[in-house]
Write a protein that holds these residues in place. Structure first.
Motif, PDB file in Angstrom:
ATOM      1  N   MET A   1       4.799   3.470   3.381  1.00 43.98           N
ATOM      2  CA  MET A   1       5.286   3.033   2.108  1.00 43.98           C
ATOM      3  C   MET A   1       5.274   1.513   2.021  1.00 43.98           C
ATOM      4  SD  MET A   1       6.412   4.579  -0.611  1.00 43.98           S
ATOM      5  CE  MET A   1       7.415   5.930  -0.956  1.00 43.98           C
ATOM      6  N   LEU A   2       5.666   0.883   3.090  1.00 45.38           N
ATOM      7  CA  LEU A   2       5.677  -0.581   3.123  1.00 45.38           C
ATOM      8  C   LEU A   2       4.257  -1.135   3.052  1.00 45.38           C
ATOM      9  CD1 LEU A   2       7.477  -3.062   3.438  1.00 45.38           C
ATOM     10  CD2 LEU A   2       7.167  -2.865   5.902  1.00 45.38           C
TER      11      LEU A   2
ATOM     12  N   ALA B   1       3.130  -1.409  -0.617  1.00 44.46           N
ATOM     13  CA  ALA B   1       3.782  -2.529  -1.304  1.00 44.46           C
ATOM     14  C   ALA B   1       3.090  -3.837  -0.952  1.00 44.46           C
ATOM     15  CB  ALA B   1       5.262  -2.589  -0.949  1.00 44.46           C
TER      16      ALA B   1
ATOM     17  N   GLY C   1      -0.296  -3.959  -2.661  1.00 43.06           N
ATOM     18  CA  GLY C   1      -0.146  -4.267  -4.084  1.00 43.06           C
ATOM     19  C   GLY C   1       0.104  -5.747  -4.317  1.00 43.06           C
ATOM     20  N   ILE C   2       0.935  -6.350  -3.471  1.00 46.22           N
ATOM     21  CA  ILE C   2       1.238  -7.779  -3.601  1.00 46.22           C
ATOM     22  C   ILE C   2      -0.009  -8.605  -3.320  1.00 46.22           C
ATOM     23  CG2 ILE C   2       2.564  -9.688  -2.599  1.00 46.22           C
ATOM     24  CD1 ILE C   2       4.859  -7.670  -2.176  1.00 46.22           C
TER      25      ILE C   2
END
Length: 105
Positions: A1-2, A5, A8-9
């Motif tokens: 999950m991390l 993220a 995406g960043i």
């Protein structure tokens, strides 16, 4: 999950950098200030037409020719023929137009 993220960043940072570089180079569809496109500035056109009107004072740049004798004349009277066509007649040919019962416009 991390991992999603962080991906995406990183993706949004790369996208923002590409957009910033494209804008600095002046590329893209929104070019401003170049002034060399095919867009006519209407204010310039209006000024040019107004100055032409002031200079010519309503007179054509060259004398028009009579439809009958083809001689250039300073004053042309327009008549409508029965067929609907418009003819310009000089003062010397006006009796001919009246003879043919043409309607003055």
């Amino acid at each position: 999950m991390l991992g999603f993220a962080i991906a995406g960043i990183v993706l949004s940072a790369v996208l923002a950098a590409v957009i910033a570089i494209a804008r600095m180079r002046g590329g893209g569809s929104r070019r401003r200030g170049s002034g060399q496109g095919k867009v006519a500035v209407l204010a310039d056109h209006r000024k040019r037409k107004a100055s032409e009107r002031r200079n010519s004072e309503g007179a054509p740049s060259r004398p028009q020719k009579c439809s009958y004798c083809r001689k250039p004349a300073k004053r042309i009277t327009m008549y409508a023929e029965p067929s609907g066509t418009v003819v310009g007649v000089c003062p010397s040919c006006e009796p001919l137009a009246r003879e043919r019962d043409l309607m003055p416009l």
